[in-house]
Design an enzyme around this catalytic site. Structure first.
Site, PDB file in Angstrom:
ATOM      1  N   VAL A   1       0.825  -1.208   0.000  1.00  0.00           N
ATOM      2  CA  VAL A   1       0.000   0.000   0.000  1.00  0.00           C
ATOM      3  C   VAL A   1       0.858   1.257   0.000  1.00  0.00           C
ATOM      4  CG1 VAL A   1      -0.282   0.237   2.524  1.00  0.00           C
ATOM      5  CG2 VAL A   1      -2.082   1.037   0.984  1.00  0.00           C
TER       6      VAL A   1
ATOM      7  N   GLY B   1      -5.410  -6.717   0.355  1.00  0.00           N
ATOM      8  CA  GLY B   1      -5.622  -6.005   1.606  1.00  0.00           C
ATOM      9  C   GLY B   1      -4.730  -4.793   1.729  1.00  0.00           C
ATOM     10  N   GLU B   2      -4.506  -4.356   2.952  1.00  0.00           N
ATOM     11  CA  GLU B   2      -3.677  -3.193   3.300  1.00  0.00           C
ATOM     12  C   GLU B   2      -4.303  -1.856   2.902  1.00  0.00           C
ATOM     13  OE1 GLU B   2       0.479  -3.233   2.317  1.00  0.00           O
ATOM     14  OE2 GLU B   2       0.643  -5.403   2.478  1.00  0.00           O
ATOM     15  N   GLY B   3      -5.360  -1.859   2.088  1.00  0.00           N
ATOM     16  CA  GLY B   3      -5.912  -0.633   1.548  1.00  0.00           C
ATOM     17  C   GLY B   3      -5.558  -0.446   0.088  1.00  0.00           C
TER      18      GLY B   3
END
Length: 358
Positions: free
Chosen positions: A98, A316-318
């Site tokens: 991210v 994930g992670e944004g």
């Protein structure tokens, strides 16, 4: 702030007048009506949230809530808890997935430790630790009422702080080994549906691991009577500190009139939890992508949100939320600077189907 105090907050709806002003502005841009489709509606929604006919998405943040989950003791994840801290270190250096993508998208990253299972401070990561991970919900409730309230408040206060620093839109992210298990259990309870096909493979579970994950969630639903529990009770029983804190971010967006971008399953679970706690909050949420986890489309549908990206992602992670920013930038460039029908030799389209001669 206690859950009782939060539930007394009155959510003010985004400005309907501004929404329609922006839609009318789009119709004056020299292009087919609704030519940018859902992106026209997205710009209008952001403007309605901000109460601005020219929306401002120039200064954007990515908030990543990081926490460990006691349920990993049940071997529901391919990786151990040590990976949470390792990725958090990379987030602090802006070298995780991210971080690299946010740099391209012009977004500042804010990793927050709300429950990493380590006593060590992590450089570049904000310390808001509630505890060293949640309890193993197969044996006992994941968190206490006080811990859940504290985590939610971390998210609410961070939105207020970022708004005071002139951030105008916030993307959500997370990190926490085992959090697809907590998110799926929580989502099933909030949706009042349990189906063994709901759990996904997360970061790459084997068939045996997936069966374990299904069994753990099924047992928890029975143990805590989750399908009839209220949303906050469900959070305390099987949630994660990352989900609780992200729920606070979504609530903060609704309270302080800041658009909040949903990433994947974990942040969508937090978003739907926020909507269940304060109905109407989801008017402030924007869905970025429809990822690989089976429950995600169900959550977005419940909030009447349509994702913009169909990329089959599960990082994930944004990362999915960050990917939306450049798309919104392009839509904003046309909205703010596109030629109008009166400026070129093209007759204006009208909603009744007629074209005005030039």
């Amino acid at each position: 702030m206690t859950i009782e105090e939060i539930q007394q907050i009155k959510i003010e709806a985004p400005s309907d007048a501004v929404y329609h002003q922006i839609r009318a502005h789009w119709d004056r841009v020299a292009k087919p009506l609704d030519g940018l489709g859902d992106f026209e509606a997205a710009i209008a929604r952001i403007g309605a949230i901000q109460r601005k006919e020219i929306p401002d998405i120039a200064k954007r943040a990515v908030v990543m809530m990081i926490a460990d989950n006691g349920i990993v003791e049940e071997q529901v994840s391919q990786s151990g808890q040590e990976v949470t801290a390792a990725v958090a270190q990379a987030m602090g250096r802006c070298s995780s997935s991210v971080g690299k993508m946010a740099a391209v998208a012009g977004a500042d990253t804010f990793p927050v430790d709300v429950g990493i299972a380590t006593v060590d401070a992590i450089e570049g990561v904000r310390n808001e630790k509630i505890a060293y991970g949640t309890a193993n919900f197969r044996r006992e409730q994941a968190m206490t009422k006080e811990q859940a309230e504290k985590a939610i408040d971390v998210g609410i206060q961070l939105v207020k702080e970022l708004l005071n620093k002139d951030y105008t839109i916030i993307a959500t992210g997370e990190m926490g080994i085992g959090n697809t298990t907590t998110a799926t259990a929580l989502s099933a309870a909030l949706l009042h549906i349990w189906d063994r096909r709901m759990p996904g493979r997360g970061a790459g579970l084997s068939d045996e691991g997936l069966r374990r994950k299904e069994q753990v969630i099924s047992e928890a639903i029975d143990k805590y009577d989750l399908l009839t529990a209220n949303p906050f009770e469900v959070l305390c029983a099987v949630g994660g500190f990352d989900i609780a804190a992200l729920c606070g971010v979504f609530l903060g967006g609704a309270i302080y009139h800041v658009p909040i971008v949903i990433d994947g399953l974990i942040s969508a679970t937090a978003a739907y939890l926020a909507e269940c706690i304060l109905p109407g909050a989801s008017a402030y949420f924007i869905a970025s992508h429809c990822g690989r986890e089976p429950v995600l489309p169900m959550l977005l549908s419940k909030m009447q949100l349509k994702p913009f990206i169909l990329g089959n992602m599960a990082l994930g992670e944004g990362t999915g939320a960050v990917m939306l920013f450049p798309l919104l930038d392009m839509a904003m460039a046309l909205y703010a600077n596109g030629e109008k029908f009166g400026e070129m030799a093209v007759g204006q389209y009208h909603r009744n189907g007629d074209v005005e001669p030039k």
